[in-house]
Design a protein around this motif. Structure first.
Motif, PDB file in Angstrom:
ATOM      1  N   ASP A 116      -4.730   4.246  -1.245  1.00  0.00           N
ATOM      2  CA  ASP A 116      -4.438   3.954  -2.603  1.00  0.00           C
ATOM      3  C   ASP A 116      -4.131   2.466  -3.023  1.00  0.00           C
ATOM      4  O   ASP A 116      -3.438   1.836  -2.222  1.00  0.00           O
ATOM      5  CB  ASP A 116      -3.077   4.593  -3.073  1.00  0.00           C
ATOM      6  N   TYR A 117      -5.233   1.744  -3.850  1.00  0.00           N
ATOM      7  CA  TYR A 117      -5.098   0.550  -3.988  1.00  0.00           C
ATOM      8  C   TYR A 117      -4.518   0.012  -5.191  1.00  0.00           C
ATOM      9  O   TYR A 117      -4.683  -1.098  -5.891  1.00  0.00           O
ATOM     10  CB  TYR A 117      -6.652   0.064  -3.968  1.00  0.00           C
ATOM     11  N   SER A 118      -3.517   1.018  -5.852  1.00  0.00           N
ATOM     12  CA  SER A 118      -2.849   0.624  -7.021  1.00  0.00           C
ATOM     13  C   SER A 118      -1.961  -0.417  -6.811  1.00  0.00           C
ATOM     14  O   SER A 118      -1.578  -0.665  -5.780  1.00  0.00           O
ATOM     15  CB  SER A 118      -2.334   1.573  -7.550  1.00  0.00           C
ATOM     16  N   ASP A 119      -1.632  -1.299  -8.033  1.00  0.00           N
ATOM     17  CA  ASP A 119      -0.576  -2.196  -7.748  1.00  0.00           C
ATOM     18  C   ASP A 119       0.629  -1.767  -7.069  1.00  0.00           C
ATOM     19  O   ASP A 119       1.287  -2.404  -6.396  1.00  0.00           O
ATOM     20  CB  ASP A 119      -0.384  -2.984  -9.185  1.00  0.00           C
ATOM     21  N   ALA A 120       1.174  -0.485  -7.686  1.00  0.00           N
ATOM     22  CA  ALA A 120       2.391   0.082  -7.048  1.00  0.00           C
ATOM     23  C   ALA A 120       2.262   0.249  -5.514  1.00  0.00           C
ATOM     24  O   ALA A 120       3.224  -0.033  -4.999  1.00  0.00           O
ATOM     25  CB  ALA A 120       2.858   1.265  -7.854  1.00  0.00           C
ATOM     26  N   SER A 121       1.281   0.820  -5.109  1.00  0.00           N
ATOM     27  CA  SER A 121       1.302   1.146  -3.861  1.00  0.00           C
ATOM     28  C   SER A 121       0.988  -0.062  -3.010  1.00  0.00           C
ATOM     29  O   SER A 121       1.768  -0.224  -1.866  1.00  0.00           O
ATOM     30  CB  SER A 121      -0.165   2.013  -3.463  1.00  0.00           C
ATOM     31  N   LEU A 122       0.218  -1.017  -3.316  1.00  0.00           N
ATOM     32  CA  LEU A 122       0.138  -2.327  -2.713  1.00  0.00           C
ATOM     33  C   LEU A 122       1.514  -3.048  -2.538  1.00  0.00           C
ATOM     34  O   LEU A 122       1.831  -3.406  -1.630  1.00  0.00           O
ATOM     35  CB  LEU A 122      -1.073  -3.184  -3.256  1.00  0.00           C
ATOM     36  N   ALA A 123       2.266  -2.903  -3.652  1.00  0.00           N
ATOM     37  CA  ALA A 123       3.572  -3.653  -3.643  1.00  0.00           C
ATOM     38  C   ALA A 123       4.534  -3.101  -2.659  1.00  0.00           C
ATOM     39  O   ALA A 123       5.318  -3.517  -1.764  1.00  0.00           O
ATOM     40  CB  ALA A 123       3.984  -3.652  -5.049  1.00  0.00           C
ATOM     41  N   ASP A 124       4.366  -1.439  -2.648  1.00  0.00           N
ATOM     42  CA  ASP A 124       5.181  -0.764  -1.719  1.00  0.00           C
ATOM     43  C   ASP A 124       5.068  -1.024  -0.248  1.00  0.00           C
ATOM     44  O   ASP A 124       5.798  -1.029   0.381  1.00  0.00           O
ATOM     45  CB  ASP A 124       5.044   0.544  -1.947  1.00  0.00           C
TER      46      ASP A 124
END
Length: 274
Positions: free
Chosen positions: A181-189
């Motif tokens: 998952d390359y979404s902003d939320a996933s990368l931030a996590d």
């Protein structure tokens, strides 16, 4: 199980595939697909053919990145679309029985760009856990090999994991596999998960990253939604070199979350990283 025979065979197969790849590395990898964040080359398939020819006579089942699942009887692989997705596979290889797990070219993007972080990775698993592993860095001509419970080596010289005991002093290898998952939320996590480590390294090859944990130059490796063939050989090396690992349940796609470490760092299972 004759682990010495199988280890020797895996090393021969890795060297043969590595010789082929070394020639292509200096000429043309033959890119055949570059969809999204994934990339496939003729070199991957050619290296796989070499490895399969060497391992098929053992009669063991095989799981390979390029061809998917092959039965112990040496049956034909499923169609490429099915082998690559595996999303609804009802009948999977049973890793409780001895199974070769192969990535004929790990670090394909690096390979196509002439970046020297790519390798051949061959692991043997049984009873749902690694038995032995071989990772051949064909650019540097370094053969990492080991048998769980019997030790690990690089080009014949014994190797072992590091002695770092705290996250604040530890180096962590990680990466972002193409299907995560390359979404902003996933990368931030993911960023939050690795902040406790002193240094982070991303070299674009999961197999080589784990090999460097096994030889002590890195302290730990963590990656989410990585494929089993990328890490199967490396997890065997880490165990053989005195380290530990924890993994999530393996999905039907053969993806999993992996934390491989020197065994002295606090086990991150149950903490925020896994």
């Amino acid at each position: 199980m004759d682990t010495k025979k199988y280890l020797d065979l895996a090393q021969v197969a890795a060297r043969q595939a590595g010789a082929l790849l070394r020639d292509a590395y200096s000429t043309d990898a033959g890119v055949v697909s570059a969809i999204g964040k994934d990339i496939k080359t003729e070199a991957d398939k050619a290296a796989e053919t070499v490895v399969l020819e060497a391992l098929r006579p053992t009669g063991l089942a095989i799981l390979s990145e390029e061809s998917g699942e092959l039965s112990a009887e040496g049956g034909e692989p499923r169609a490429e679309e099915e082998a690559s997705s595996n999303n609804s596979t009802a009948q999977r290889l049973n890793l409780s029985t001895p199974t070769w797990i192969i990535d004929p070219l790990d670090g394909t993007f690096n390979f196509t760009r002439g970046f020297p972080a790519c390798c051949v990775a061959i692991g043997l698993w049984a009873e749902n856990q690694p038995v032995l592993g071989v990772i051949y860095d064909f650019v540097s001509d370094k053969m990492y090999s080991g048998v769980v419970g019997e030790g690990a080596s690089c080009n014949g010289e014994p190797m072992s994991v590091s002695t770092t005991g705290s996250y604040a002093s530890a180096s962590l290898a990680t990466g972002f596999p193409s299907a995560r998952d390359y979404s902003d939320a996933s990368l931030a996590d993911s960023i939050r998960k690795v902040q406790k480590f002193k240094k982070i390294r991303m070299i674009g090859s999961a197999a080589l990253s784990i090999a460097h944990v096994a030889n002590g130059s890195l302290d730990a490796y963590f990656e989410e939604d990585i494929w089993l063939w990328d890490v199967a050989a490396g997890l065997a090396l880490v165990k053989a070199a005195g380290g530990e690992y924890s993994i999530s349940e393996i999905k039907e796609t053969w993806q999993l979350d992996v934390f491989a470490f020197n065994g002295l760092l606090p086990d991150l299972r149950g903490q925020s990283i896994l």
